[in-house]
Design an enzyme around this catalytic site. Structure first.
Site, short mmCIF file in Angstrom:
data_model
loop_
_atom_site.label_atom_id
_atom_site.label_comp_id
_atom_site.label_asym_id
_atom_site.label_seq_id
_atom_site.Cartn_x
_atom_site.Cartn_y
_atom_site.Cartn_z
N THR A 77 0.86 -1.19 0.00
CA THR A 77 0.00 0.00 0.00
C THR A 77 0.90 1.24 0.00
OG1 THR A 77 -1.63 -1.24 1.27
CG2 THR A 77 -1.86 1.16 1.26
N THR A 115 -0.35 -9.06 -7.24
CA THR A 115 -1.73 -8.55 -7.25
C THR A 115 -1.68 -7.08 -7.60
OG1 THR A 115 -2.32 -10.13 -5.56
CG2 THR A 115 -3.78 -8.24 -5.82
N PHE A 145 -3.82 -17.51 -6.24
CA PHE A 145 -4.89 -17.65 -5.23
C PHE A 145 -4.49 -18.52 -4.04
CE2 PHE A 145 -7.22 -16.66 -9.17
CZ PHE A 145 -7.92 -15.53 -8.74
N GLU A 148 -1.35 -18.89 2.45
CA GLU A 148 -0.17 -19.32 3.19
C GLU A 148 -0.53 -20.43 4.16
OE1 GLU A 148 2.25 -16.14 4.75
OE2 GLU A 148 1.70 -14.90 3.04
N ALA A 205 -11.25 -8.89 -6.18
CA ALA A 205 -12.62 -9.20 -5.75
C ALA A 205 -12.66 -10.48 -4.91
CB ALA A 205 -13.52 -9.34 -6.97
N GLY A 256 -5.51 -11.03 9.29
CA GLY A 256 -4.23 -10.38 9.02
C GLY A 256 -3.70 -10.89 7.70
N CYS A 259 -2.30 -9.62 2.37
CA CYS A 259 -3.15 -9.41 1.19
C CYS A 259 -4.50 -8.75 1.45
CB CYS A 259 -3.39 -10.74 0.51
SG CYS A 259 -1.85 -11.52 0.07
N LYS A 322 -1.70 -16.35 10.93
CA LYS A 322 -2.51 -17.56 10.94
C LYS A 322 -1.58 -18.71 11.26
CE LYS A 322 -3.47 -19.41 6.78
NZ LYS A 322 -3.85 -19.57 5.35
C1 UGA Z 1 -5.52 -15.06 1.25
C2 UGA Z 1 -6.53 -15.80 0.37
O1 UGA Z 1 -7.20 -16.80 1.14
C3 UGA Z 1 -5.83 -16.47 -0.81
O2 UGA Z 1 -6.79 -17.05 -1.67
C4 UGA Z 1 -5.04 -15.42 -1.57
O3 UGA Z 1 -4.34 -15.99 -2.67
C5 UGA Z 1 -4.05 -14.77 -0.62
O4 UGA Z 1 -4.77 -14.15 0.45
C6 UGA Z 1 -3.28 -13.73 -1.39
O5 UGA Z 1 -3.87 -12.82 -1.94
O6 UGA Z 1 -2.05 -13.90 -1.52
P1 UGA Z 1 -3.81 -15.80 3.14
O7 UGA Z 1 -3.80 -14.34 3.46
O8 UGA Z 1 -2.52 -16.50 2.95
O9 UGA Z 1 -4.64 -16.04 1.80
O10 UGA Z 1 -4.57 -16.60 4.29
P2 UGA Z 1 -6.13 -16.85 4.66
O11 UGA Z 1 -6.30 -18.26 4.95
O12 UGA Z 1 -7.02 -16.25 3.65
O13 UGA Z 1 -6.28 -16.06 6.04
C7 UGA Z 1 -6.24 -14.64 6.10
C8 UGA Z 1 -6.59 -14.18 7.49
O14 UGA Z 1 -7.98 -14.39 7.76
C9 UGA Z 1 -5.84 -14.89 8.61
O15 UGA Z 1 -5.47 -13.97 9.60
C10 UGA Z 1 -6.85 -15.89 9.13
O16 UGA Z 1 -6.61 -16.27 10.46
C11 UGA Z 1 -8.13 -15.08 8.99
N1 UGA Z 1 -9.35 -15.90 8.92
C12 UGA Z 1 -9.54 -16.79 7.91
C13 UGA Z 1 -10.32 -15.76 9.90
O17 UGA Z 1 -10.19 -14.94 10.83
N2 UGA Z 1 -11.47 -16.50 9.82
C14 UGA Z 1 -11.67 -17.39 8.81
O18 UGA Z 1 -12.75 -18.04 8.80
C15 UGA Z 1 -10.68 -17.54 7.84
#
Ligand code: UGA
Length: 447
Positions: A77, A115, A145, A148, A205, A256, A259, A322
């Site tokens: 950003t 991205t 997509f 991590e 999106a 967090g 992305c 996470k």
């Molecule tokens: C996210 C997307 O899920 C991917 O599809 C995308 O490619 C990626 O961003 C990116 O743009 O590079 P990521 O940030 O690695 O992936 O991890 P997520 O599993 O999406 O979790 C993101 C955050 O949301 C974490 O802090 C996780 O703990 C939180 N989260 C996730 C929740 O609080 N509740 C949920 O139900 C799911």
């Protein structure tokens, strides 16, 4: 890139970076030293490295040799100028495109992997074609997509691969070339081809929709705490509707990662840029609720400790954004720690994967952005101790706060831990991972 190399032994994949230390780490004999911790990654690197996967700092040679170049540079950003705090900073993308244009001596397909805001390909193309050597560049969009922690499995079995290309014959030819690479392991029906702008926007999106689900459930978690409803039960009831589905409905201390916030703010900026103020405000609210949730959790700890944490030892379990990653970018833990330190707490942190240097750097970066003096930063860091074991981190603590859903946290003997804490022991579970136990005070999200 490592997975492409693994699945396509006939393709030579060179990964180049200006950061020598990082490339040295990727080349390290000891696979535990790879710069990224990701389950399954070291096995992939072990198999492909030296065969058809190479890591190097010789960027010019790699550009010159390549027929296809993936641009995977950082797009943080913006922290300055127009769009500050919202727009994506395209400095590195432009520098990268400029270098390709300067060095290339033959036609190339350039793939946007980072991205990016919609219509960036146009700018990339303009920079590339500023070369006067008569070289042709085709620009494709191929957003990533993977998530991590599950990156390797996500890449092996992608829900879909998206490739956007220009609707010209040469654009379609380039697109078919990239599709043929993925076809080595992804079924063709899962490879979606679109125009470049749809592909660029779909990435923003997708992340916005995923984050919106989390903010939606987190906003309801606040209401659950007031009404006696249980967010776990509500999420289950909602998610059993096949139109909604059960995933990404886990209430938490806030999302967090590098992305979600960045991409939504970028989307907000784009909408504003095109005069769509209502649309911008709609998406901005997803980030605002996330900030509210992080802050709400920190305030919950303070009010649970009789309104003051001054000089009290508080233990944060988990720093990564996470589980199963050592990445802590935009982790909720940073913001919770910041509030507690501001209130005078002695913060003790334990995370199985994130090291002290990273934790202190995350806080320093936040405080520098708030323009704190270096002496103020140093004295605050003295109140943030990092442990490599959880027991000393928790001993004599007034409160433990779980910020990452590491599996080990749910298997601890919490009763024994509570006995070693200051009494009455208080556990604030920001991930709803530990079982209810009436022998100590527990605070959950949304119940
Ligand atoms: C996210 C997307 O899920 C991917 O599809 C995308 O490619 C990626 O961003 C990116 O743009 O590079 P990521 O940030 O690695 O992936 O991890 P997520 O599993 O999406 O979790 C993101 C955050 O949301 C974490 O802090 C996780 O703990 C939180 N989260 C996730 C929740 O609080 N509740 C949920 O139900 C799911």
């Amino acid at each position: 890139m490592a997975v492409i190399a693994l699945k396509c032994p006939g393709i030579k994949v060179s990964v180049v970076d200006i950061n020598q230390a990082r490339i040295a780490a990727w080349n390290s004999e000891d696979l535990e030293q790879l710069p990224v911790y990701e389950p399954g990654l070291k096995e992939v690197v072990a198999e492909a490295r030296g065969r058809n996967l190479f890591f190097s700092t010789n960027i010019e040679k790699a550009i010159d040799e390549a027929q296809m170049i993936f641009m995977a540079v950082n797009t943080p950003t913006k922290t300055y100028g127009e769009g500050k705090g919202f727009a994506a900073d395209l400095t590195y993308v432009e520098q990268c495109a400029r270098q390709i244009a300067e060095v290339a001596t033959s036609d190339k397909i350039v793939v946007e992997k980072s991205t990016l805001p919609v219509r960036t390909a146009e700018k990339v193309k303009e920079v590339l074609h500023s070369n006067k050597k008569g070289i042709n560049f085709e620009v494709l969009s191929n957003p990533e997509f993977l998530a991590e922690g599950t990156a390797i499995q996500d890449l092996f079995k992608s829900d879909r691969v998206l490739v956007g290309g220009e609707e010209t014959p040469s654009g379609q030819e380039a697109l078919a070339t990239l599709v043929s690479i993925y076809e080595n392991w992804i079924p063709r029906k899962k490879i979606l081809t679109t125009n470049v702008w749809s592909s660029e926007l779909s990435k923003l999106a997708s992340n916005a929709m995923l984050a919106q689900r989390i903010s939606s459930i987190n906003s309801l978690s606040a209401l659950c705490e007031k009404t006696g409803a249980d967010i776990g039960e509500v999420a289950k009831a909602i998610g059993m509707d096949s139109r909604i589905g059960p995933k990404f409905l886990k209430a938490s201390v806030g999302f967090g990662g590098s992305c979600f916030q960045k991409d939504i703010l970028n989307l907000v900026y784009l909408c504003k840029h095109y005069g769509l103020d209502e649309v911008a405000e709609y998406w901005h609210q997803v980030v605002k609720i996330n900030d509210y949730q992080k802050n709400r959790f920190a305030k919950k700890i303070i009010s649970g400790l009789n309104g003051t944490v001054n000089q009290k030892k508080i233990t944060l379990l988990g720093w990564a954004f996470k589980a199963n990653t050592n990445d802590s970018r935009e982790s909720a833990a940073i913001y919770v720690a910041d509030v507690l330190l501001e209130e005078g707490a002695e913060v003790h942190v334990y995370d199985p994967m994130v090291k002290k240097e990273r934790i202190h750097q995350d806080l320093t970066t936040l405080w520098e952005s708030k323009q704190f003096s270096s002496s103020a930063i140093i004295s605050k860091l003295e109140r943030c101790q990092v442990h490599s074991q959880y027991t000393p981190a928790l001993k004599d603590s007034f409160a433990a706060a779980i910020l990452t859903e590491w599996e080990e946290f749910s298997s601890y003997d919490w009763e024994a831990i509570a006995e070693k804490m200051m009494q009455p022991a208080k556990i604030f579970d920001g991930r709803n991972v530990i079982e209810l136990n009436r022998k100590f005070n527990q605070y959950f999200i949304g119940r």
